[in-house]
Design an enzyme around this catalytic site. Structure first.
Site, mmCIF file in Angstrom:
data_model
loop_
_atom_site.group_PDB
_atom_site.id
_atom_site.type_symbol
_atom_site.label_atom_id
_atom_site.label_comp_id
_atom_site.label_asym_id
_atom_site.label_seq_id
_atom_site.Cartn_x
_atom_site.Cartn_y
_atom_site.Cartn_z
ATOM 1 N N LYS A 52 0.926 -1.266 -0.159
ATOM 2 C CA LYS A 52 0.071 -0.078 -0.195
ATOM 3 C C LYS A 52 0.870 0.807 0.279
ATOM 4 O O LYS A 52 0.640 2.501 -0.914
ATOM 5 C CB LYS A 52 -0.345 0.348 1.526
ATOM 6 N N GLN A 96 -4.076 -1.625 9.867
ATOM 7 C CA GLN A 96 -4.760 -3.098 8.816
ATOM 8 C C GLN A 96 -5.235 -3.874 9.955
ATOM 9 O O GLN A 96 -4.507 -4.418 10.493
ATOM 10 C CB GLN A 96 -3.165 -3.531 8.481
ATOM 11 N N ASP A 119 -10.635 3.326 4.120
ATOM 12 C CA ASP A 119 -11.304 1.837 3.833
ATOM 13 C C ASP A 119 -12.585 1.794 3.868
ATOM 14 O O ASP A 119 -12.839 0.224 4.014
ATOM 15 C CB ASP A 119 -10.929 1.201 5.757
HETATM 16 N N1 GUN Z 1 -6.795 -6.677 6.396
HETATM 17 C C1 GUN Z 1 -7.281 -7.404 5.124
HETATM 18 N N2 GUN Z 1 -7.919 -6.770 4.031
HETATM 19 C C2 GUN Z 1 -7.894 -5.584 4.663
HETATM 20 C C3 GUN Z 1 -8.267 -4.381 4.027
HETATM 21 O O1 GUN Z 1 -8.489 -3.982 3.193
HETATM 22 N N3 GUN Z 1 -8.040 -3.414 5.313
HETATM 23 C C4 GUN Z 1 -7.330 -3.202 6.070
HETATM 24 N N4 GUN Z 1 -7.306 -1.911 7.322
HETATM 25 N N5 GUN Z 1 -7.310 -4.440 7.070
HETATM 26 C C5 GUN Z 1 -6.962 -5.710 5.955
#
Ligand code: GUN
Length: 291
Positions: A52, A96, A119
């Site tokens: 990311k 995350q 998110d």
């Molecule tokens: N863990 C798995 N997918 C995601 C996501 O799209 N965002 C976040 N913050 N954690 C994740």
């Protein structure tokens, strides 16, 4: 059979974002700035968060990685989130998931300022999404929707079966596919661990979206001829022949399912890269927000 190529599609969306950022900055806007919070050292989470951050650089965003120890208390994490909420240099941030067991994920999600919740996990944003009002869409479902759109996959009136009811993928996906929009207007069945006759239900799907986390669970028997298959699963399996020491497997047994499909996403290179560009899109939207 056609591959829904997330690598290719995400690369062209990244170019569009980069051009948009350049225009925004040229007209006096500040570079979009995303922060990612990572608690602990889970290898997969670290890989995703690094991807990311790298993607931010590629499109001309600023990015900050906030790494916190696995032993951090819930209170201390909430206070970090408060700092990020108040940091005027940040347009958006993510925490995350998953978090360590001693931390309540829903408390953390609810502590994030909805305007910075790129998110799209905060209840306010989930509510706006459910009402088909403008908001940040959760990155993985948003990525899937964009992929279906780019490949002009017909969705109206189709039976969409979603396997898995997680807050991150399955539940929001089911809402998006049912809404009065394109992609959408599907008749949706949301299945989960208590579903009876899963194989029969999947076998009636025109569009099958699998977010189960069980490698190669969906075999050819589950799939109707001509179906569209979206595989969200990505599990690491030890493999000494790989430099990394592991290979990645989706929830769908690709080799036997692919010949039956109209469209299918590969793993890796399918949904994963689309999730990342969707997060970038949300961050750019946050940066452009004036309210
Ligand atoms: N863990 C798995 N997918 C995601 C996501 O799209 N965002 C976040 N913050 N954690 C994740």
């Amino acid at each position: 059979m056609e591959i829904l190529d997330g690598k290719l599609t995400s690369a062209s969306i990244k170019e569009e974002i980069a051009q948009d950022v350049a225009k925004f900055v040229a007209s006096g806007g500040r570079k979009p700035h995303l922060a990612a919070v990572l608690v602990g050292e889970n290898g997969a989470s670290l890989t995703y968060v690094n991807a990311k951050v790298k993607a931010c650089e590629q499109v001309g965003f600023d990015s900050t990685l906030v790494q916190l120890p696995v032993s951090i208390s819930e209170e201390a994490l909430l206070s970090e989130i408060d700092k990020l909420n108040k940091d005027a240099s940040l347009d958006g941030f993510i925490v995350q998931l998953p978090l360590p067991d001693h931390i309540d994920e829903s408390k953390v999600t609810m502590a994030i300022n909805p305007k910075k919740d790129v998110d799209g996990f905060h209840p306010e944003n989930i509510g706006l999404m459910a009402l088909n009002l403008p908001t940040f869409l959760p990155a993985t479902p948003f990525g899937i929707v964009q992929m279906l759109e780019r490949y002009q996959v017909e969705t109206s009136g189709k039976h969409c079966v979603v396997v898995g009811r997680s807050h991150i993928v399955g539940s929001p996906m089911s809402i998006l596919m049912a809404r009065n929009a394109y992609p959408g207007n599907c008749t949706v069945t949301l299945t989960h661990s208590r579903t009876v006759n899963l194989k029969e239900i999947c076998g009636t799907a025109d569009i099958l979206i699998v977010a189960l986390g069980k490698p190669e669970f969906i075999t050819a028997e589950y799939v109707k001829e001509g179906a569209v298959i979206v595989d969200v699963g990505i599990t690491r399996i030890a493999d000494d022949s790989k430099k990394s020491g592991f290979k990645l497997l989706g929830d769908v047994k690709f080799d036997e399912v692919a010949p039956k499909c109209a469209f299918i996403t590969p793993v890796p290179g399918g949904v994963g890269p689309m999730t990342i560009v969707s997060l970038l899109k949300n961050t750019l939207q946050a940066a452009k927000r004036t309210d």
